[in-house]
Design an enzyme around this catalytic site. Sequence first.
Site, PDB file in Angstrom:
ATOM      1  N   HIS A  67      36.186   3.441   4.093  1.00  8.41           N
ATOM      2  CA  HIS A  67      36.520   3.622   2.681  1.00  8.41           C
ATOM      3  C   HIS A  67      37.902   3.064   2.429  1.00  8.41           C
ATOM      4  CE1 HIS A  67      37.118   5.504  -1.215  1.00  8.41           C
ATOM      5  NE2 HIS A  67      35.804   5.616  -1.246  1.00  8.41           N
ATOM      6  N   ASP A  69      28.032   7.638   0.800  1.00  5.84           N
ATOM      7  CA  ASP A  69      26.720   6.984   0.802  1.00  5.84           C
ATOM      8  C   ASP A  69      25.956   7.147   2.102  1.00  5.84           C
ATOM      9  OD1 ASP A  69      26.885   5.914  -1.803  1.00  5.84           O
ATOM     10  OD2 ASP A  69      28.245   4.373  -1.088  1.00  5.84           O
TER      11      ASP A  69
END
Length: 469
Positions: free
Chosen positions: A348, A405
């Site tokens: 991320h 996700d």
Amino acid sequence: MLKNKLNLYFDAKNLSGFTFKIFQKLVSSQFTSLLKNKIERMSDKATLKIDGQEYEFPLITGTENETAIDVKALRAATGGVITIDPGYKNTGSCKSAITFLNGEEGILRYRGYSIEELADKASFLEVAYLLIFGELPTAEQLEKFHTDIKSKSIVDEDVKKIIDAFPKNAHPMGILSSLTSALVAFNPSSVNVDSDEEMYNAIVKIMGKFPVLVAWAMRKIEGMPLNYGSKSLGYVENVMKMMFEKPNEDYEINPIVKSALDKLLILHADHEQNCSTSTVRIVGSSHAGLFASLSAGISALWGPLHGGANQAVLEMLEAIKEDGGDTKKYMAKAKDKNDPFRLMGFGHRVYKNFDPRARIIKKAADEVLNDLGIDDPILDIAKGLEQEALNDPYFVERKLYPNVDFYSGIIYRAMGIPVEMFTVMFALGRLPGWIAQWREMRLGKEPIGRPRQIYTGENLRAFKTINNR
Ligand code: CMC
């Protein structure tokens, strides 16, 4: 001297190592929290030195003590110097009071409330209200919000003609983005942001119509009739009915699925200045309308490095399963710099620690599959990959952890949602965040977003006629 200056720029990629001297006493995070709001700096200014000349810029501090150098006056003061920061890794685009995210500590809060508490105790509609208007609604405010949304949820029948024109195999994100844009044609394209009423009406309209478009995008690819839900249902229950109801049977809400969907939508509802949200804000900054700005945000979300990762994760886990479940092989591929493969759902831009949303979703995936009596082998593959990554120096050194996700697709699949719809579900969850950010940007009278560049092309040259090229 001036020409020399115009050719200069400082590279914010290496901010900490550059000739920036921030006369700020750097305090540890523990010390920071002890002294919350009482930070004493040696100076509230940063000094930049170019060609021996010093320039001072103010430091801005947020309510959680993050610091930024305010370079608004940089170009004018220096005679043309700008900052450059591809991917905006060090660049704040705005001040915002909506979402706080601390990637080092894995903290996410909406309007000051922790994501853990909201996911546990609130409904998606409450969270939507909170994000957009700043406070949790009272029972009356929530009731009114829901009633107003329902009253605006009818979509013009002509929109169905647009859906008809899409091929059956069209990606639902493409359909959703197009339909959201098409809504502009059926509704006033701009909102007088100085009118509370117009602003509110635009918000309840899109909150009402968007779930219909989401459901229709799914029903189109599934070859199902385009229906409406029921005004008697809650917001999330109605989404489920619109998506899943079969034409020949009554639809019964499964409370396990409802509760999981509520949670997933809350977890996706906002994430400060990510790619799609920044897109919504920048498109809106040209005073394009809310629906047009949202449509652009949907396109930005579609990419596999952003919201499209949830579809990519499931496809990756399926491929690993089909390939015999050899997770080590895929770990090696992810680390091989000559192989474009990345471990989807990992890493991320901001989190350098566990994504707090991923922790909640992993737990929910276990519960939902268990409650629904589903034994999905890809959940085991996902857990195996996570375990390997957490013990692998490549992932540890780069601080790559599972993101939102990684496990969400497993729940969506258990709910009976087709894989191409996963990113659409993300968009449905992100809608209130986009609206809140668009509203904040417009009410804050932010200027049009228009970055600069450092030109690296040819200098002026004479035109050559075609025979001389
Ligand atoms: N698999 C393997 N290596 C990775 C991965 C990954 N998933 N993510 C990052 N790296 C490596 C990358 O190769 C680089 O290595 P090196 O320093 O040797 O060059 C290092 O880690 C830093 O990565 P980066 O690409 O510079 O980091 P970024 O902040 O620009 O990208 C990211 C962040 C999310 C795009 C990236 O981690 C990624 O592509 N992840 C997979 C896609 C994904 O799951 N996206 C969803 C993000 S969360 C939800 C959302 O935002 O919508």
